[in-house]
Design a protein around this motif. Sequence first.
Motif, PDB file in Angstrom:
ATOM      1  N   ASP A 218       0.835  -1.207   0.000  1.00 32.93           N
ATOM      2  CA  ASP A 218       0.000   0.000   0.000  1.00 32.93           C
ATOM      3  C   ASP A 218       0.870   1.258   0.000  1.00 32.93           C
ATOM      4  N   LEU A 219       0.341   2.339  -0.576  1.00 29.94           N
ATOM      5  CA  LEU A 219       0.934   3.667  -0.417  1.00 29.94           C
ATOM      6  C   LEU A 219       0.214   4.382   0.719  1.00 29.94           C
ATOM      7  N   HIS A 220       0.982   4.949   1.637  1.00 26.92           N
ATOM      8  CA  HIS A 220       0.425   5.755   2.721  1.00 26.92           C
ATOM      9  C   HIS A 220       0.880   7.189   2.488  1.00 26.92           C
ATOM     10  N   VAL A 221      -0.033   8.016   1.983  1.00 25.61           N
ATOM     11  CA  VAL A 221       0.273   9.407   1.616  1.00 25.61           C
ATOM     12  C   VAL A 221       0.017  10.288   2.836  1.00 25.61           C
TER      13      VAL A 221
ATOM     14  N   PRO B  81       5.499   4.745   2.698  1.00 27.07           N
ATOM     15  CA  PRO B  81       5.109   6.123   3.001  1.00 27.07           C
ATOM     16  C   PRO B  81       5.488   7.069   1.875  1.00 27.07           C
ATOM     17  N   VAL B  82       4.656   8.071   1.670  1.00 27.11           N
ATOM     18  CA  VAL B  82       4.932   9.155   0.737  1.00 27.11           C
ATOM     19  C   VAL B  82       4.603  10.452   1.471  1.00 27.11           C
ATOM     20  N   LEU B  83       5.576  11.321   1.618  1.00 30.00           N
ATOM     21  CA  LEU B  83       5.358  12.594   2.307  1.00 30.00           C
ATOM     22  C   LEU B  83       5.000  13.679   1.298  1.00 30.00           C
TER      23      LEU B  83
ATOM     24  N   VAL C 106      12.470   8.896   2.075  1.00 31.42           N
ATOM     25  CA  VAL C 106      11.045   8.776   1.797  1.00 31.42           C
ATOM     26  C   VAL C 106      10.721   9.614   0.558  1.00 31.42           C
ATOM     27  N   PRO C 107       9.974   9.095  -0.402  1.00 29.29           N
ATOM     28  CA  PRO C 107       9.556   9.941  -1.532  1.00 29.29           C
ATOM     29  C   PRO C 107       8.820  11.186  -1.031  1.00 29.29           C
ATOM     30  N   LEU C 108       9.186  12.327  -1.579  1.00 24.18           N
ATOM     31  CA  LEU C 108       8.584  13.597  -1.180  1.00 24.18           C
ATOM     32  C   LEU C 108       7.946  14.256  -2.394  1.00 24.18           C
ATOM     33  N   ILE C 109       6.693  14.621  -2.261  1.00 18.49           N
ATOM     34  CA  ILE C 109       6.008  15.431  -3.274  1.00 18.49           C
ATOM     35  C   ILE C 109       5.912  16.842  -2.705  1.00 18.49           C
ATOM     36  N   ASP C 110       6.595  17.787  -3.344  1.00 19.49           N
ATOM     37  CA  ASP C 110       6.699  19.133  -2.773  1.00 19.49           C
ATOM     38  C   ASP C 110       5.557  20.011  -3.270  1.00 19.49           C
ATOM     39  N   LEU C 111       4.374  19.708  -2.756  1.00 17.81           N
ATOM     40  CA  LEU C 111       3.185  20.490  -3.080  1.00 17.81           C
ATOM     41  C   LEU C 111       3.340  21.933  -2.634  1.00 17.81           C
ATOM     42  N   ASN C 112       4.078  22.164  -1.568  1.00 14.79           N
ATOM     43  CA  ASN C 112       4.239  23.523  -1.056  1.00 14.79           C
ATOM     44  C   ASN C 112       4.884  24.435  -2.095  1.00 14.79           C
TER      45      ASN C 112
END
Length: 238
Positions: free
Chosen positions: A47-50, A90-92, A127-133
């Motif tokens: 599973d992906l835990h976002v 985990p995905v942050l 941890v993979p990081l998606i930089d939405l900020n």
Amino acid sequence: MTGWGQALPIFLQGVDVLNCARAGASTKSFMERGRLGWILDRLRPGDLHVISFGPNDMKPGAGLHTEPFEDYQGNLRRYVIETRLRGAHPVLVTSHERSVFDKFGNFRRPLKLYPAAKRELAAQMSVPLIDLNEWSVAWWRQLGPQDCRQVFLYLAPGEHPNYPEGVGDNSHLRPYGAVEVARYVVGEMRSRGLLPGGYFRNLENQFDADHAVEFLADDESELLTKERVGRAIAGATK
């Protein structure tokens, strides 16, 4: 008021999207109320835990507040470790900024150090990081204070029955904003290879966001809210 987690299913297929986000929660309160425990009980290998927190961690008061490079990072570290212990990934995601401009039209960054603290932790723990900020900052600046109202919950009196007196909200998204933020997050999942290519859809398509985003019936939402306040996780993970 629409969360971007609600809009994720528009861009994904062949997977179950379980949106456990809770308005007003911080990394601390989410754990203390048992919501993290509820998720961990149901995570399965693969599973992906976002995970995305920040705006409420900065609020004062013992119930929500955490310090960016202290207990905020510590709480996120625990989310990551507990997720990995269950064979999940985990995905942050850094939080999108609020729409805050000064009187001269200059954009402000009220989340301050919380996105930086999450970036640092992601690097430390691989941890993979998606930089939405950072993405949101660029978009909000491009839009400016007036056009940002198309993204956030700004309604004139009488425009919507939920807000008969109107509303001006710099923090929460309306459906259009939620869809575009979800599009970015899922697009980053695709470009990082976090899911196989066949799970993605509609990323280049446009929608009438007010009709594309689904809302639960009030009774179903209330039931799920009660279910997800489960056991709190005792102790701490170092």
